[in-house]
Scaffold this motif. Structure first.
Motif, PDB file in Angstrom:
ATOM      1  N   PRO A  83     -97.986 -18.642  43.562  1.00 44.25           N
ATOM      2  CA  PRO A  83     -98.108 -17.367  42.669  1.00 44.25           C
ATOM      3  C   PRO A  83     -97.911 -17.635  41.109  1.00 44.25           C
ATOM      4  CG  PRO A  83     -96.616 -16.964  44.390  1.00 44.25           C
ATOM      5  CD  PRO A  83     -96.946 -18.358  44.629  1.00 44.25           C
ATOM      6  N   ASN A  86    -101.010 -19.000  39.818  1.00 43.22           N
ATOM      7  CA  ASN A  86    -102.303 -18.140  39.942  1.00 43.22           C
ATOM      8  C   ASN A  86    -102.113 -16.936  38.748  1.00 43.22           C
ATOM      9  OD1 ASN A  86    -103.406 -19.603  41.936  1.00 43.22           O
ATOM     10  ND2 ASN A  86    -102.396 -18.344  43.461  1.00 43.22           N
ATOM     11  N   ALA A  91    -109.962 -14.141  37.556  1.00 45.81           N
ATOM     12  CA  ALA A  91    -110.699 -13.636  38.993  1.00 45.81           C
ATOM     13  C   ALA A  91    -112.117 -13.770  38.825  1.00 45.81           C
ATOM     14  CB  ALA A  91    -110.221 -12.011  39.394  1.00 45.81           C
ATOM     15  N   MET A  98    -115.363 -18.516  43.904  1.00 45.98           N
ATOM     16  CA  MET A  98    -114.106 -19.416  44.015  1.00 45.98           C
ATOM     17  C   MET A  98    -113.765 -19.269  42.304  1.00 45.98           C
ATOM     18  SD  MET A  98    -112.303 -22.014  44.895  1.00 45.98           S
ATOM     19  CE  MET A  98    -112.615 -23.725  45.401  1.00 45.98           C
ATOM     20  N   TYR A 101    -109.463 -22.609  39.464  1.00 50.25           N
ATOM     21  CA  TYR A 101    -108.126 -22.748  39.549  1.00 50.25           C
ATOM     22  C   TYR A 101    -107.551 -24.210  38.603  1.00 50.25           C
ATOM     23  CZ  TYR A 101    -107.415 -19.792  43.544  1.00 50.25           C
ATOM     24  OH  TYR A 101    -107.588 -18.728  44.228  1.00 50.25           O
TER      25      TYR A 101
ATOM     26  N   VAL B 115    -111.668 -19.669  48.544  1.00 50.40           N
ATOM     27  CA  VAL B 115    -110.746 -20.214  47.509  1.00 50.40           C
ATOM     28  C   VAL B 115    -110.444 -21.772  47.768  1.00 50.40           C
ATOM     29  CG1 VAL B 115    -109.814 -18.059  46.665  1.00 50.40           C
ATOM     30  CG2 VAL B 115    -108.816 -19.331  48.448  1.00 50.40           C
ATOM     31  N   THR B 327    -112.163 -12.784  46.216  1.00 50.92           N
ATOM     32  CA  THR B 327    -111.620 -12.690  44.869  1.00 50.92           C
ATOM     33  C   THR B 327    -112.631 -11.681  44.142  1.00 50.92           C
ATOM     34  OG1 THR B 327    -111.151 -15.011  44.945  1.00 50.92           O
ATOM     35  CG2 THR B 327    -111.008 -13.985  42.886  1.00 50.92           C
ATOM     36  N   GLY B 331    -111.182  -8.584  42.551  1.00 48.80           N
ATOM     37  CA  GLY B 331    -111.297  -8.632  41.033  1.00 48.80           C
ATOM     38  C   GLY B 331    -112.059  -7.381  40.219  1.00 48.80           C
ATOM     39  N   ASP B 344    -102.406 -15.633  53.191  1.00 49.18           N
ATOM     40  CA  ASP B 344    -101.412 -15.185  51.943  1.00 49.18           C
ATOM     41  C   ASP B 344    -102.019 -15.132  50.724  1.00 49.18           C
ATOM     42  OD1 ASP B 344     -99.261 -14.531  50.421  1.00 49.18           O
ATOM     43  OD2 ASP B 344     -98.281 -16.412  50.678  1.00 49.18           O
ATOM     44  N   ALA B 346    -101.549 -13.095  48.444  1.00 49.01           N
ATOM     45  CA  ALA B 346    -100.783 -12.717  47.241  1.00 49.01           C
ATOM     46  C   ALA B 346    -100.290 -14.152  46.470  1.00 49.01           C
ATOM     47  CB  ALA B 346     -99.947 -12.108  47.463  1.00 49.01           C
ATOM     48  N   SER B 347    -100.279 -15.249  47.187  1.00 52.29           N
ATOM     49  CA  SER B 347     -99.749 -16.253  46.864  1.00 52.29           C
ATOM     50  C   SER B 347    -100.998 -17.338  46.091  1.00 52.29           C
ATOM     51  CB  SER B 347     -99.106 -17.292  47.776  1.00 52.29           C
ATOM     52  OG  SER B 347     -97.954 -16.643  48.185  1.00 52.29           O
ATOM     53  N   HIS B 348    -102.265 -17.148  46.859  1.00 56.28           N
ATOM     54  CA  HIS B 348    -103.252 -17.845  46.351  1.00 56.28           C
ATOM     55  C   HIS B 348    -104.405 -17.198  45.708  1.00 56.28           C
ATOM     56  CE1 HIS B 348    -101.060 -20.928  48.480  1.00 56.28           C
ATOM     57  NE2 HIS B 348    -101.040 -20.143  49.694  1.00 56.28           N
ATOM     58  N   PHE B 349    -104.304 -15.908  45.129  1.00 55.00           N
ATOM     59  CA  PHE B 349    -105.460 -15.534  44.615  1.00 55.00           C
ATOM     60  C   PHE B 349    -105.107 -15.244  42.972  1.00 55.00           C
ATOM     61  CE2 PHE B 349    -107.886 -12.839  47.812  1.00 55.00           C
ATOM     62  CZ  PHE B 349    -108.265 -13.905  48.556  1.00 55.00           C
ATOM     63  N   PRO B 350    -106.048 -15.235  42.230  1.00 59.51           N
ATOM     64  CA  PRO B 350    -105.571 -15.110  40.996  1.00 59.51           C
ATOM     65  C   PRO B 350    -104.902 -13.605  40.615  1.00 59.51           C
ATOM     66  CG  PRO B 350    -107.867 -15.564  40.908  1.00 59.51           C
ATOM     67  CD  PRO B 350    -107.413 -15.614  42.437  1.00 59.51           C
ATOM     68  N   ALA B 351    -104.020 -13.569  39.625  1.00 60.79           N
ATOM     69  CA  ALA B 351    -103.234 -12.263  39.357  1.00 60.79           C
ATOM     70  C   ALA B 351    -103.976 -11.263  39.490  1.00 60.79           C
ATOM     71  CB  ALA B 351    -102.647 -12.479  38.141  1.00 60.79           C
ATOM     72  N   ASP B 352    -105.137 -11.055  38.605  1.00 60.12           N
ATOM     73  CA  ASP B 352    -105.781  -9.690  38.561  1.00 60.12           C
ATOM     74  C   ASP B 352    -106.375  -9.212  40.121  1.00 60.12           C
ATOM     75  OD1 ASP B 352    -105.739  -9.010  36.169  1.00 60.12           O
ATOM     76  OD2 ASP B 352    -107.636  -9.789  35.442  1.00 60.12           O
ATOM     77  N   ALA B 353    -106.699 -10.387  41.097  1.00 62.17           N
ATOM     78  CA  ALA B 353    -107.077  -9.927  42.415  1.00 62.17           C
ATOM     79  C   ALA B 353    -105.815  -9.333  43.152  1.00 62.17           C
ATOM     80  CB  ALA B 353    -107.635 -11.097  43.107  1.00 62.17           C
ATOM     81  N   VAL B 354    -104.579 -10.069  42.864  1.00 60.62           N
ATOM     82  CA  VAL B 354    -103.437  -9.702  43.528  1.00 60.62           C
ATOM     83  C   VAL B 354    -102.946  -8.027  43.298  1.00 60.62           C
ATOM     84  CG1 VAL B 354    -100.904 -10.121  43.886  1.00 60.62           C
ATOM     85  CG2 VAL B 354    -102.672 -11.925  43.746  1.00 60.62           C
ATOM     86  N   LYS B 355    -103.141  -7.886  41.972  1.00 58.77           N
ATOM     87  CA  LYS B 355    -103.030  -6.650  41.488  1.00 58.77           C
ATOM     88  C   LYS B 355    -103.527  -5.433  42.048  1.00 58.77           C
ATOM     89  CE  LYS B 355    -101.272  -8.297  37.015  1.00 58.77           C
ATOM     90  NZ  LYS B 355    -101.800  -8.580  35.730  1.00 58.77           N
TER      91      LYS B 355
END
Ligand code: SF4
Lengths: 132, 434
Positions: A83, A86, A91, A98, A101, B115, B327, B331, B344, B346-355
């Protein structure tokens, strides 16, 4: 204080892997909320091991603990996948599905701000999500 | 106490299948041999989710499986743009039902390949791939190249079981008979063992593949003095190692797929392998991460015609990564319900996707608490495949392996849970149709 410019990469580590299914733990936090830098870059930043640094890209910023590591050339910073890494990634997948990263341009500065624990990091996301 | 042999590790794409464990009172108490540190840690278990839960007034409250499944089905049946994501740390049998569920509700189904090795899949669709099994590599490959991959940390048994350190039929001396080359942006535990280590500048993989390819094709004269931080001399040495080998294998990891040029890096890597065929035999293989990330791609391809990121909203399978990968969808803030299984984001996607996950109802099916549970509105705990439930998985070299049930459990399996959700969704739709 002036920061240093780096290229940021992320990836797996043993400690990250061992806690892969134990992510709410202290061990995962200690293994992943870190930024590895070479000795020269640590000196340029004026930080010693376990002091906090703020890493910033065009897409976000995050506070993590600095760790000294061998084997990196100057100007390369490594944050284990997770996290905290990331928080700095876009995004926008540019047609590949993809996210990019690895190989992000980032600026690192020394900071007194605390590293956010996973629940706090996500609380912040939730607040920001609803603001949008 | 009983000893169980030939246990299969349900963690990484190496899918080690010769593990021995001790079982006492229906629990794995000790891993006797076969598993690496990471695999051991999984086999011995972590804190589990105790009961299904539904979020009421902001707090997750325990409930029955029936309630959680019914609520999940209601959310999915009325969703307009549902996303069904994960599917890599579960078995093919569950994946198959998941794809049927996506079709039923006109959703998007995608796995974690999007990803990690999604770009490799795109490249393979473009130009094909010269591949082989890990068994062939063990027995024949006298040159092993890890490019943008650090198996000593991420696939810890990989070298010992299948490549550089393993003793093969035609290479009985093990690493005495084999050579190891590593290309990476940083020094790693793997690179320290290598005869040749090329420390490449980040994002320059495409250039370096091109340079090696040029030398292999006989155009050494056009290669500049330095490419991506690697001196020409070293590039020629690497190309010569390939030429002189009897069988070479290039394993590539996310250092190549997640960097600049992504799928184009892999296209170039594959064509470089083909250039090697002017001189000798050789193959190339992605270092798949989760133990069944490949399996979902297999199942999805035979069910829908496409390997991942499949959108059923048009009433038929539509595939366009960049538009239909998770994503992309998150996104853009597009989906309105997410079902997350065995992964998971929430741990592996970019922040905007998690939001975006924070904004929409999230259903999660998983044995463990993880950061995505923080966003979940419905939590459905499941049996751990390979320990408490059996099924088929595909190793990184496309070899299917049956993971075993080692201990009994009261938890429902992923397959049963998804099957029950699908039944409920069908019942709701039938009622609406009346
Ligand atoms: S290498 Fe992978 S499959 Fe083998 S024991 Fe380790 S984690 Fe499990």
């Amino acid at each position: 204080m002036e920061g240093i410019k780096v290229i940021l990469i992320s990836g797996r580590t043993i400690a990250q892997g061992e806690n892969l299914e134990n992510k709410m733990s202290e061990e995962y936090f200690n293994a992943v909320a870190i930024c590895e830098l070479n000795e020269g870059d640590m000196a340029r930043l004026g930080v010693s091991a376990d002091e906090n640094v703020k890493v910033k890209t065009d897409y976000g910023e995050v506070v993590v603990k600095a760790k000294k590591a061998k084997g990196y050339p100057e100007g390369i910073a490594f944050i284990p996948m997770g996290p905290w890494a990331n928080a700095l990634v876009s995004a926008n997948t540019r047609g590949a599905g993809m996210p990019a990263y690895k190989g992000l341009d980032a600026v690192i500065t020394k900071t007194d701000e605390a590293v956010l624990y996973i629940t706090d990091l996500f609380r912040k996301y939730k607040e920001e999500a609803w603001k949008k | 106490m009983t000893v169980v042999t030939d246990v299969v590790c349900p963690l990484c794409g190496s899918v080690c299948d010769d593990i021995e464990v001790e079982v006492e009172e229906n629990k794995i108490t000790k891993v006797i041999k076969g598993a690496c540190a990471v695999g051991k840690s999984k086999l011995q278990g972590h804190e589990r989710i105790k009961s299904p839960m539904i979020r009421v007034n902001g707090v997750l409250k325990e409930c029955s499986y029936d309630e959680a499944i019914k609520k999940a089905a209601e959310l999915l049946a009325k969703a307009r743009r549902p996303l069904l994501y994960g599917w890599s740390s579960t078995v093919c049998e569950a994946d198959k039902v998941g794809i049927a569920l996506a079709e039923e509700i006109g959703g998007v189904v995608d796995n974690t390949a999007s990803v990690c090795h999604g770009p490799s899949v795109l490249a393979i669709q473009d130009v094909g791939i010269p591949c082989c099994t890990l068994g062939q590599i063990k027995n024949r490959a006298d040159l092993v190249i890890y490019w943008g991959s650090n198996p000593a940390n991420a696939h810890m048994n990989h070298m010992k079981r299948y490549s550089y350190i393993s003793k093969g039929y035609f290479l009985p001396g093990g690493k005495k008979d084999k050579k190891l080359a590593v290309v990476d942006v940083r020094e790693t535990s793997t690179s320290k063992m290598a005869e040749l280590f090329a420390q490449i500048e980040p994002g320059k993989d495409f250039l370096l593949f091109s340079a090696v390819r040029a030398v292999l094709m006989g155009y050494e004269d056009i290669v500049p003095d330095e490419v991506g931080g690697i001196p020409k001399e070293k590039i020629v040495t690497l190309a010569n190692m390939i030429k002189e080998s009897r069988f070479f294998i290039t394993f590539f990891g996310m250092g190549v797929t997640q960097s600049r040029c992504r799928q184009n890096n892999i296209v170039n890597a594959i064509q470089t392998t083909r250039a090697g065929h002017l001189h000798t035999k050789g193959a190339i293989m992605p270092m798949r991460g989760h133990y069944n990330v490949n399996g979902f791609n297999q199942v999805c391809t035979w069910e829908t015609g496409y390997p991942f990121a499949v959108d059923f909203s048009r009433g038929f399978a539509w595939y366009n990564p960049g538009e239909t990968a998770s994503t992309d969808l998150l996104g853009r803030g597009e989906c309105d319900v997410a079902l997350i299984i065995a992964s998971d984001p929430a741990s592996h996607f970019p922040a905007d996707a998690v939001k975006h996950l924070a904004r929409i109802p999230v259903i999660i099916i998983d044995p463990y608490h993880n950061p995505t549970t923080e966003f979940a509105d419905i939590v459905i705990p499941s049996a751990i495949c390979g320990i408490e439930a059996e099924g088929s998985v595909y190793r990184m070299d496309n070899v299917p392996i049956r993971v075993r049930k080692v201990v009994n459990t009261d938890y429902m399996s992923d397959e049963e849970i998804v099957e029950r959700i699908l039944e409920e969704v069908r019942a709701i739709k039938e009622k609406e149709g009346e």
